[in-house]
Motif scaffolding. Structure first.
Motif, PDB file in Angstrom:
ATOM      1  N   GLU A  57      49.693 -75.482  -8.766  1.00 21.96           N
ATOM      2  CA  GLU A  57      48.346 -75.033  -9.130  1.00 21.96           C
ATOM      3  C   GLU A  57      48.194 -74.939 -10.650  1.00 21.96           C
ATOM      4  N   GLY A  60      48.049 -78.362 -12.090  1.00 25.44           N
ATOM      5  CA  GLY A  60      46.736 -78.911 -11.775  1.00 25.44           C
ATOM      6  C   GLY A  60      45.662 -78.399 -12.719  1.00 25.44           C
ATOM      7  N   GLU A  61      45.718 -77.106 -13.045  1.00 20.30           N
ATOM      8  CA  GLU A  61      44.751 -76.529 -13.987  1.00 20.30           C
ATOM      9  C   GLU A  61      44.870 -77.195 -15.354  1.00 20.30           C
ATOM     10  N   HIS A  66      43.013 -80.563  -8.720  1.00 25.57           N
ATOM     11  CA  HIS A  66      43.384 -79.551  -7.726  1.00 25.57           C
ATOM     12  C   HIS A  66      44.875 -79.616  -7.402  1.00 25.57           C
ATOM     13  N   LYS A  67      45.387 -78.499  -6.887  1.00 20.81           N
ATOM     14  CA  LYS A  67      46.791 -78.394  -6.485  1.00 20.81           C
ATOM     15  C   LYS A  67      47.158 -79.492  -5.479  1.00 20.81           C
ATOM     16  N   GLN A  69      46.098 -82.451  -5.237  1.00 18.00           N
ATOM     17  CA  GLN A  69      46.303 -83.724  -5.922  1.00 18.00           C
ATOM     18  C   GLN A  69      47.668 -83.751  -6.606  1.00 18.00           C
TER      19      GLN A  69
END
Length: 109
Positions: A57, A60-61, A66-67, A69
């Motif tokens: 997560e 991803g940020e 998104h997590k 992905q």
């Protein structure tokens, strides 16, 4: 007790995909090679993420995705060059190169 018939893997490949050098077998071998390369890149991203003590997560940020992905990328799926670049830059990679053997190395960024 019945004897079990063993078949070697190369014979199975020949049976299902054709002999080495046939178009169907060549396509299969190419797909396997591509999947292995993608898997290895995904594993490198996962190892680097864990080394940085980041969750999927958090990575991803940093990447703007998104997590889910990130999970796909780490498993070698949905991988594009720009996604790979975003991942490594988000992990702090200052430079990246590809080694083309006798052709030399190419700086990616």
């Amino acid at each position: 007790m019945a004897k079990m018939k063993l078949t070697n893997f190369d014979d199975l490949l020949d049976e299902f995909y054709g002999k080495v050098g046939t178009p169907h077998r060549d396509e299969f071998e190419k797909n396997v090679d591509e999947a292995l390369h993608a898997y290895r890149i995904g594993e490198a991203i996962k190892i680097a993420r864990k080394r940085e003590n980041l969750t999927q997560e958090e990575l991803g940020e940093r990447m703007g995705i998104h997590k889910a992905q990130v999970s796909k990328i780490e498993s070698g799926k949905n991988m594009t060059f720009s996604t790979i670049e975003k991942a490594f830059k988000a992990l702090g990679a200052k430079t990246a190169t590809i080694d083309f053997g006798s052709f030399g190395k190419v700086a990616l960024w």
